[in-house]
Structures are given as structure tokens and as C-alpha cells.
Design a protein around this motif. Structure first.
Motif, PDB file in Angstrom:
ATOM      1  N   ARG A 102     -33.690  49.064 -55.240  1.00 54.95           N
ATOM      2  CA  ARG A 102     -32.979  47.961 -54.585  1.00 54.95           C
ATOM      3  C   ARG A 102     -32.909  46.709 -55.426  1.00 54.95           C
ATOM      4  O   ARG A 102     -33.171  45.614 -54.925  1.00 54.95           O
ATOM      5  CB  ARG A 102     -33.695  47.594 -53.264  1.00 54.95           C
ATOM      6  CG  ARG A 102     -33.726  48.662 -52.233  1.00 54.95           C
ATOM      7  CD  ARG A 102     -34.407  48.147 -50.993  1.00 54.95           C
ATOM      8  NE  ARG A 102     -34.031  48.921 -49.828  1.00 54.95           N
ATOM      9  CZ  ARG A 102     -33.970  48.433 -48.603  1.00 54.95           C
ATOM     10  NH1 ARG A 102     -34.253  47.187 -48.367  1.00 54.95           N
ATOM     11  NH2 ARG A 102     -33.631  49.193 -47.605  1.00 54.95           N
ATOM     12  N   THR A 211     -29.847  44.620 -50.467  1.00 59.98           N
ATOM     13  CA  THR A 211     -30.048  45.068 -49.090  1.00 59.98           C
ATOM     14  C   THR A 211     -29.006  46.153 -48.794  1.00 59.98           C
ATOM     15  O   THR A 211     -27.843  46.004 -49.183  1.00 59.98           O
ATOM     16  CB  THR A 211     -29.863  43.878 -48.125  1.00 59.98           C
ATOM     17  OG1 THR A 211     -30.849  42.892 -48.416  1.00 59.98           O
ATOM     18  CG2 THR A 211     -29.996  44.298 -46.667  1.00 59.98           C
ATOM     19  N   PRO A 212     -29.418  47.241 -48.118  1.00 61.04           N
ATOM     20  CA  PRO A 212     -28.422  48.274 -47.782  1.00 61.04           C
ATOM     21  C   PRO A 212     -27.335  47.703 -46.867  1.00 61.04           C
ATOM     22  O   PRO A 212     -27.637  46.921 -45.956  1.00 61.04           O
ATOM     23  CB  PRO A 212     -29.243  49.334 -47.037  1.00 61.04           C
ATOM     24  CG  PRO A 212     -30.665  49.073 -47.418  1.00 61.04           C
ATOM     25  CD  PRO A 212     -30.767  47.604 -47.674  1.00 61.04           C
ATOM     26  N   LYS A 213     -26.105  48.096 -47.131  1.00 58.42           N
ATOM     27  CA  LYS A 213     -24.994  47.638 -46.276  1.00 58.42           C
ATOM     28  C   LYS A 213     -25.163  48.214 -44.882  1.00 58.42           C
ATOM     29  O   LYS A 213     -25.481  49.393 -44.722  1.00 58.42           O
ATOM     30  CB  LYS A 213     -23.658  48.112 -46.850  1.00 58.42           C
ATOM     31  CG  LYS A 213     -23.159  47.244 -47.963  1.00 58.42           C
ATOM     32  CD  LYS A 213     -21.648  47.359 -48.132  1.00 58.42           C
ATOM     33  CE  LYS A 213     -21.307  48.503 -49.070  1.00 58.42           C
ATOM     34  NZ  LYS A 213     -19.917  48.436 -49.568  1.00 58.42           N
ATOM     35  N   PRO A 214     -24.919  47.412 -43.852  1.00 60.82           N
ATOM     36  CA  PRO A 214     -24.981  47.958 -42.494  1.00 60.82           C
ATOM     37  C   PRO A 214     -23.852  48.968 -42.285  1.00 60.82           C
ATOM     38  O   PRO A 214     -22.780  48.850 -42.883  1.00 60.82           O
ATOM     39  CB  PRO A 214     -24.789  46.723 -41.615  1.00 60.82           C
ATOM     40  CG  PRO A 214     -24.098  45.720 -42.481  1.00 60.82           C
ATOM     41  CD  PRO A 214     -24.557  45.993 -43.884  1.00 60.82           C
ATOM     42  N   THR A 282     -26.565  50.066 -37.088  1.00 61.64           N
ATOM     43  CA  THR A 282     -26.149  51.454 -37.295  1.00 61.64           C
ATOM     44  C   THR A 282     -24.988  51.791 -36.361  1.00 61.64           C
ATOM     45  O   THR A 282     -24.805  51.148 -35.324  1.00 61.64           O
ATOM     46  CB  THR A 282     -27.302  52.422 -36.985  1.00 61.64           C
ATOM     47  OG1 THR A 282     -27.720  52.201 -35.634  1.00 61.64           O
ATOM     48  CG2 THR A 282     -28.489  52.200 -37.906  1.00 61.64           C
TER      49      THR A 282
ATOM     50  N   MET B 238     -36.030  53.631 -47.765  1.00 65.74           N
ATOM     51  CA  MET B 238     -35.743  52.253 -48.176  1.00 65.74           C
ATOM     52  C   MET B 238     -34.271  52.071 -48.557  1.00 65.74           C
ATOM     53  O   MET B 238     -33.835  50.954 -48.813  1.00 65.74           O
ATOM     54  CB  MET B 238     -36.649  51.851 -49.347  1.00 65.74           C
ATOM     55  CG  MET B 238     -38.119  51.744 -48.968  1.00 65.74           C
ATOM     56  SD  MET B 238     -38.421  50.616 -47.574  1.00 65.74           S
ATOM     57  CE  MET B 238     -38.008  49.042 -48.338  1.00 65.74           C
ATOM     58  N   ARG B 240     -31.924  52.942 -46.470  1.00 67.42           N
ATOM     59  CA  ARG B 240     -31.217  52.802 -45.197  1.00 67.42           C
ATOM     60  C   ARG B 240     -31.162  51.322 -44.789  1.00 67.42           C
ATOM     61  O   ARG B 240     -32.035  50.543 -45.124  1.00 67.42           O
ATOM     62  CB  ARG B 240     -31.933  53.608 -44.111  1.00 67.42           C
ATOM     63  CG  ARG B 240     -32.062  55.086 -44.458  1.00 67.42           C
ATOM     64  CD  ARG B 240     -32.757  55.858 -43.358  1.00 67.42           C
ATOM     65  NE  ARG B 240     -31.868  56.083 -42.230  1.00 67.42           N
ATOM     66  CZ  ARG B 240     -31.922  55.443 -41.081  1.00 67.42           C
ATOM     67  NH1 ARG B 240     -32.811  54.496 -40.894  1.00 67.42           N
ATOM     68  NH2 ARG B 240     -31.068  55.714 -40.124  1.00 67.42           N
ATOM     69  N   ALA B 241     -30.107  50.968 -44.042  1.00 65.20           N
ATOM     70  CA  ALA B 241     -29.960  49.571 -43.618  1.00 65.20           C
ATOM     71  C   ALA B 241     -31.097  49.168 -42.680  1.00 65.20           C
ATOM     72  O   ALA B 241     -31.585  48.049 -42.723  1.00 65.20           O
ATOM     73  CB  ALA B 241     -28.612  49.361 -42.957  1.00 65.20           C
ATOM     74  N   GLU B 242     -31.509  50.074 -41.811  1.00 63.79           N
ATOM     75  CA  GLU B 242     -32.613  49.780 -40.908  1.00 63.79           C
ATOM     76  C   GLU B 242     -33.917  50.222 -41.558  1.00 63.79           C
ATOM     77  O   GLU B 242     -34.234  51.417 -41.568  1.00 63.79           O
ATOM     78  CB  GLU B 242     -32.438  50.531 -39.592  1.00 63.79           C
ATOM     79  CG  GLU B 242     -31.325  49.971 -38.732  1.00 63.79           C
ATOM     80  CD  GLU B 242     -31.413  50.537 -37.327  1.00 63.79           C
ATOM     81  OE1 GLU B 242     -31.525  49.759 -36.379  1.00 63.79           O
ATOM     82  OE2 GLU B 242     -31.360  51.778 -37.199  1.00 63.79           O
ATOM     83  N   VAL B 243     -34.677  49.268 -42.077  1.00 63.23           N
ATOM     84  CA  VAL B 243     -35.935  49.643 -42.722  1.00 63.23           C
ATOM     85  C   VAL B 243     -37.028  49.778 -41.667  1.00 63.23           C
ATOM     86  O   VAL B 243     -36.968  49.151 -40.615  1.00 63.23           O
ATOM     87  CB  VAL B 243     -36.383  48.636 -43.808  1.00 63.23           C
ATOM     88  CG1 VAL B 243     -35.401  48.607 -44.957  1.00 63.23           C
ATOM     89  CG2 VAL B 243     -36.580  47.253 -43.227  1.00 63.23           C
TER      90      VAL B 243
END
Lengths: 459, 459
Positions: A102, A211-214, A282, B238, B240-243
Motif C-alpha cells: 500500500r 488506501t483501497p478504493k471503495p 462495499t 489489507m 480490501r477497502a474494509e480493513v
């Protein structure tokens, strides 16, 4: 030819420097509309060349002002002490994207948009995304800690940067920080440099935390009878565990302006304030999240809420907000755009106080901004050809800052100090803390060559 | 009677000081097991008294070491230069909780648990919660930037502190920061002080940023064939958007130890590594969130996942993790507990390297920790009565640090440097950055009286 120009001719290829004052002219301004012509402009291609340039300026005793694309609004990139402007147009590479860990490593000249694109290709984003994302640079974002609408959920550059490389005013290159999300070996120089407006070091590289994209986003437009009702809704929204990913605010003056400029914009007659609320999450969870946030937005004083479930519907809702900027330009050729911050619960007091100041000084004030952080863009609309109105605006601005500080706020959330807020910083900052900042400045830049006279640095 | 003791007798009521060496004895240790007796201990009741104490120490040229409850593991609170220990037992008030603006103001002697309780009464929590939460103090959490398991989602103290009050080594009191979540007026002294281990200032008050408590939490135990499979699952989780709200790890040595100590613990025979994964969210969304995270945990090399839907089931799953500490104590009377950090994708390389070092030096090493941040607690188990084994452990530790740095990691995630890691910091930190840190130290503490010889400060 000045000694600086003579040495730059030796040091840099012709395409990497400007020495003619006419060519240098455009590198003397930023979006503050202040202007000063530098003696020369350099376009380094790597950190070694940045180090050579800092050493040269130190040896000659001339100022060095770092510069991105000049979208800053406070004059921090204006070379009012002359000397050299270092522009990062040739240091704009994305050096590494590591989705497993990340992080993304980039040079300061990369635009925020280019960083979003590179991160997006692997399913990530970098949360800071000022409105000028398409053309503002990473270096500028770091210089002012500029964040934009998503800071309410994802934080500012200080929360999203792992490490930096730079050159101090001594001409020495150094690294700060870590490649990990935790680390407590040594003092936190990374965050000290972020927001220092180029007065401590010239940055040459940054390791950004991604940060992962929603998976999904939704948009809600909530209309309130008055600003007090909107501000109380902000408090309700911010007391929930799931915060909105953006929580933008427009006051009654902004709405009046939109009505005049875009009468077709669908707004109920009773609209006294608007919140634009973005949610994300999600696919499986977004409907429940949005419903919960919409329920919190609805309450005493809420006239209506509209929800956009498709991109087209979202675009229609954003149209109201987007009508504001052209409306502002039509009404007044000059706006003094401040970005004060107050604790969220004090937003109604801020808006009421601004109304009083507007009446007292006969200045039109329009307010909008990032309500979830209490970060309100206060726009004083003035005619620059009317000296009496300009003077009244200056007095009004003074009152605005007094008001903000009396509410426990701060003078700037993301625009910084630059030149234009320097007269006011001693009202906000503790005198002992200011003295410590001066000592830090001397440590990094003993000869005061890096962006002298800006931020809390000496004149 | 020393001059320090004589002046303290004048300055402080009898209940607010200790002057007898026998009484001072217990204030000379922390959890590093290092020890040095201070000349005196003071228990100030307010910031004014802290300022007087700093001024006194400066005038007399004696060291001042700030101290919470001594749960630190690196000797940062050990007064090895003698002088005065300032203990915050009498400055432990929660001064204000403001749920509307999401802040809590407290004195440094308040325990983390007391802060959680005060915040919890209004539906909020302060995300940093080290394992020692019940008795460690806010001042210590800020000194080491200590975070604990929830940092993976909610960050460390640097991400969750708005402002500080303190007294510099000059004896001058000052404030830093803002009461808002954005602010860029002046250099970021707040984060500079966090993690500085009492070497720059004595903190007297902190404004903490609160987070709303999640409505629901769930726990998943995921068992893997080997550490590589577990580490790859960490990477999937890690991305995924929801950690997860916590993502804790135990390696094969830890599992072996648990099996020996608690043979009834239900673990499949093929268990080579375990992840304990906590999720949180809204009541409406928690099942979908947990299902998504569980799917990401399941994959190549995953032997089984168990999910706890009730507090009793969660307690049963945590029992495995909780068996570890007593198991460790049974196996070896002394453990050298390091808290290194590596990029998440390098966890398998770290564990493989640690296995090699354990074999090479004939030292038992057990690893567990906060996998989502790559923050692994590396425990070298040694017999303190065996000088040869102690020497081997020292050599092994040297190899551990070399390994961590070769993987792009850092020597400490949340325990700090103190005394025990000082010999190693120049391996990690850039020499120019170290010089800048020394300059910052001189600015805040020109006579080097605040916790001398700790963290990156001079001896």
C-alpha cells in the motif's frame, strides 16, 4: 549577468533553466494574485541537482523558492525575495506503486491527478484530493497539507505519508520516515516537513500511503431551513461510527448566488443551507450505510433529502454545487478566499458572526466548504477597483480572524500561511511555540535561504 | 542534603515529593528491567508546578525524567543520569469530554483505561489501546506513540491527537496544535513531540481526537498451514477497502508453545500460523463485512476459519492467544521483547530469517504481533543465569536488526528507543536526519536536562 545566472548556465542544460526576466515572469505568481519576478528559474531532473542548486544558493546567499503549478492561494510560491525559483516540472515521475504494501513513491512534480491514476490502476487511491487535483502537484499538497473533501473520513497528507526525501537549507540531502504504517525511531521529521511551505527543506521524493478504493459510493443532497439546522445535522453525522466520505456545506449566501446565476437549479424555496453528503463502502453494505447516514441527516430543520443512486443522478445533484464557482466569478471579479476551521459545533456561531461582519462592513460574504472538519471557505467578494471597498474588506477580514480564534478555531485548514496570513499568525500561535518553530527553522536552514519570509519563518 | 532535595522541600508539600533513596528506589525502573535510583521524585499537581520543576532542574543542571506507570520496555523512564523523576500520579484528571466535537482533554497521568472509560460514557473511544491499557498512562502512550492492535484500522497516537501543552527544557510552557481535525498554521510540533520519549518537553495536557464506538464487532480465527500462507492472507486482507479492526498474528513457535502449555486448546494439527481477525461496523453491515473479510482470509494454505458471533465464543477463540503469555513465562524466565516492523509483504521473509537466526545462535525465538501493520513482536527467550546464552542472544539480536533493516523495516513500531535500542539507531536513521534531530533537541532543551541519553538525544 548575475553570479547566479552565470553559475546556472554552467550547471544546467539550456532546457533546464530560464534566465531572461521575460521568461521568468510567469514563475513569479501563484493563485494569490501576488507577483514578484525571480532572478532565475531552474528545472532540476533529480535529487542530486536539487542538492547542487541549494548549495549554490547558500553559497551566493540568494533565496530559493520551490514551486509546483502555482495553484496555492496564499503567496507561498511567490519569490518576493528574488533569487531562484525551483520548478518541479521535470521531476514528476511516479517511481513505484506497491499494492501489496500500500505505498506509492513519487517525485514532487507529479500532479495529484497523475498519482490518483497510477494508484487507481491497482485499485487504490491517495486520499488527499484538493479541488485542483487535475493540475496541483504532490509537492504543493505536501507544502500546505492540502486535503480536500475526503479528509473527513481519510485524513490529510500528514495522515497519508510514510516518508520523505529532501534537501535541507544546509545543502545536505536526507531521508525521513519509514515504509511501514508504524514506526517510532527518532523524531517525526516527516510530519514536521509536511505543511512547512518549503521553508525547512526542498522535497525530492515522497512515499505515500495508499488506501483501497471503495467498491461503491452514493451521494445525498440534504436541504435545511437554516444554517443552524444544517450544523446540528453535521454534529449528528459526525457522532456516528460510519462517517461520510465527504460532507460539504453551502450557506444561504451561496444558495442565493446559485439561484441568481442558475435559476433552473432545482432547490426548494425554503433552502437556507445545503449539505452534500457522500458515502462509500462495499457493494453489500452501501445501501445500509447510506440509509443510516440519510436518517441522521434528516431531523429538525431538514426540508428534504435527495439521494443519487446512479452516476447521472449524482451529477445532477453536484450541478448545484458546481454552479457556485461561475456564479461567484460573475458577481465579483475578486474574491478573498479564506479557509478557516472551527470546531464542528461552532459552525452556526461562525456563520452568524460572519453575517454580522458582512453587514457591519458592507461586504458580501459567501461560505461553503468541508463541514465535517469544520473547514469553511469564507469568500469576501470585492471590487478590486474600489479602494474604499478593498479597505473595508481588509478590516472585515481582521474581524473574521478574531471571530474564528474566539471560537477555538484556526486560521487555515489547508491553504497555509504564505505571505497573506503572516500578519495574523502571532494571534493564533503561542509565542513560545513560535520561538521553537524559529529554532527549528534555524536548524534546517541556518542562512534562511529557503522561501524566506513565508509561513512562520523569519523575514 | 543535596541542593535539589533542599529546594524541593521548599517547593512541594511532603505528599508531593520523595527524597529518601529507599523511597525513590521503585521510581528507578521500568519494564526493561534496567534500574537507576533517582536523587528525588516529584508529584506535581498542575502545569505551573511542572514549569517550576523544569526551571529548578535547569538552574541546578540536573536531569529530569518524566514517568507514567513504568510499563515501557526500553528503559526510557529509567533515570540513569540521576536527578529528578517527575511522576504524573497526581496529574491524572480527565478535564473535558466533548462528544459534539469529538475531543477529550486529559492530563498525562490518566491511564489509557480511564480515558477509554470517560470517552466510552459518551459513545466514543480513543483508538490507541496497548495491551497494558488498564495501567499504562496517556503520557507514556504519547512518549512512545504506542498503539496496540487497533492501529491497523484507526492509527497511532500521532493520528489521534489534536494538540498538546508542555514545558520545554528551557522552562517555558507552550501549547501546540488545534481543536480541529484540520490545521496548517505553523510547523507540526504536536507530532514532533509524540514519540520523542520525554526528550523535548514535559507534557502537561493533551487534546485527544475521539472516534465513535462501532455498533458491532466480530472475531475470526484463521489457521494456516505455514507462515507464508498466513502472510499472503494478510496481504489479501489489507488490499480490501474494509480493513479489519485488528489483525493479530502468531507463528509456529508461538503455537508450539501454546500446545505445550495448554494442550486442551483446540487447534488443528496442521496449524503453522494463526491470524486473529477482528471486524467492526454497524449492526446492519457487520455480517456482510465479516463474511467478506472471512472470504479474503480463506484461500491457499488456509486450514480452517472459525467465527465467533457471541462474546462467549469470542472469549473462547481469544483463549488461544491469551495462553501465550503464561506459556512464554513458563518456558523462559527472561524474554528480550522487540517490536520490529517490516512491510506487510516481507513478513514471510522476516519469519524465515528469524528461524535461521534462531538455529544459528541456538536461541528460541517466538513471534506474534500486529500483522496488519507488519509490526511483529520478536521474543528471544533466554536464561538470564547463563552468560553464554545471554551473549548469544545479544549477537542474535544484532542479526535480527540487520535482517529487519534489510527488509525495508524499522526497529520499533511502538516501544521506542529508550536506552536499549540506542546502539542501533544510527543503522536505521539517515546521518543528516540524525543531525537535524540533534538540532531540534538543542532548540527545545539547550542544556540537555530532559531525559538525557535517551531516544536520539545526546548522551
Amino acid at each position: 549577468m548575475t553570479p547566479l545566472a552565470r553559475e546556472l548556465e554552467q550547471l544546467l542544460a539550456p532546457g533546464d533553466r530560464l534566465l531572461d526576466p521575460a521568461d521568468c515572469w510567469t514563475y513569479g505568481a501563484d493563485n494569490s494574485k501576488l507577483h514578484a519576478v525571480p532572478d532565475a528559474v531552474a528545472f532540476p531532473r533529480d535529487a542530486d541537482m536539487v542538492r547542487e542548486l541549494v548549495r549554490l544558493c547558500r553559497r551566493l546567499g540568494v533565496a530559493l523558492t520551490s514551486r509546483g503549478r502555482g495553484t496555492g492561494t496564499t503567496g507561498a510560491a511567490v519569490p518576493d525575495h528574488g533569487g531562484l525559483v525551483v520548478s518541479f516540472e521535470h521531476m514528476n515521475r511516479i517511481l513505484e506503486v506497491d499494492p501489496d504494501n500500500r505505498w506509492l513513491i513519487a517525485e514532487p512534480g507529479a500532479t495529484n491527478g497523475e498519482i490518483q491514476q497510477a494508484a487507481g490502476a491497482t485499485g487504490f487511491f491517495w486520499p488527499p484530493d484538493p479541488t485542483s487535483s487535475a493540475y496541483c502537484t504532490l509537492g504543493g499538497n505536501l507544502a500546505y497539507n492540502s486535503a480536500g473533501p475526503h479528509a473527513v473520513k481519510y485524513g490529510t497528507p500528514r495522515d497519508n505519508t510514510l516518508g520523505l526525501s529532501g534537501v535541507a537549507g544546509t545543502g545536505e540531502a536526507f531521508r525521513t520516515g519509514v515504509h511501514t504504517t508504524k514506526g517510532v525511531v527518532g523524531y517525526d521529521l516527516t510530519r514536521l516537513l509536511i505543511g512547512s511551505e518549503g521553508t525547512l527543506a526542498v522535497l525530492t521524493e515522497a512515499t505515500l500511503r495508499l488506501t483501497p478504493k471503495p467498491e461503491a459510493t452514493r451521494l445525498i443532497q440534504a436541504v435545511y431551513r437554516d444554517v443552524g439546522a444544517a450544523a446540528r445535522a453535521v454534529s449528528r453525522l459526525m457522532a456516528r461510527a460510519e462517517v461520510p466520505s465527504a460532507l460539504e456545506f453551502m450557506d444561504h449566501s451561496a444558495i442565493t448566488m446559485i439561484r441568481a446565476y442558475a435559476p433552473d437549479c432545482p432547490l426548494p424555496a425554503a433552502a437556507g443551507a445545503i449539505l452534500m453528503i457522500e458515502t462509500d463502502g462495499t457493494e453489500a453494505g452501501i445501501e445500509a450505510t447510506t440509509a443510516g447516514i440519510r436518517r441522521a441527516a434528516e431531523g429538525e430543520g431538514c426540508v428534504q433529502t435527495l439521494s443519487a443512486d446512479t452516476p447521472a443522478e449524482a451529477q445532477a445533484l453536484w450541478a448545484v454545487r458546481k454552479a457556485l464557482s461561475p456564479a461567484l466569478r460573475t458577481v465579483a471579479p475578486k474574491k478573498i478566499n479564506e479557509d478557516v476551521v472551527v470546531p464542528v459545533s461552532r459552525i452556526p456561531d461562525l456563520i452568524a458572526g460572519l453575517d454580522r461582519l458582512a453587514a457591519e462592513h458592507a461586504i458580501k460574504i459567501v461560505n461553503f466548504g468541508h463541514a465535517g472538519n469544520g473547514n469553511i471557505h469564507v469568500n469576501l467578494l470585492v471590487n478590486p477597483d474600489d479602494p474604499a471597498e478593498l479597505a473595508a474588506a481588509e478590516r472585515c477580514l481582521d474581524g473574521v480572524f478574531t471571530l474564528v480564534l474566539s471560537l477555538g478555531g484556526t486560521l487555515s485548514g489547508e491553504h497555509g500561511i504564505g505571505l497573506v496570513k503572516r500578519p495574523y499568525i502571532s494571534r493564533e500561535l503561542d509565542p513560545v511555540a513560535l520561538g521553537l518553530m524559529a529554532g527549528i527553522k534555524r536548524t534546517f536552514d541556518p542562512d534562511n535561504i529557503l522561501n524566506p519570509g513565508k509561513a512562520p519563518g523569519p523575514a
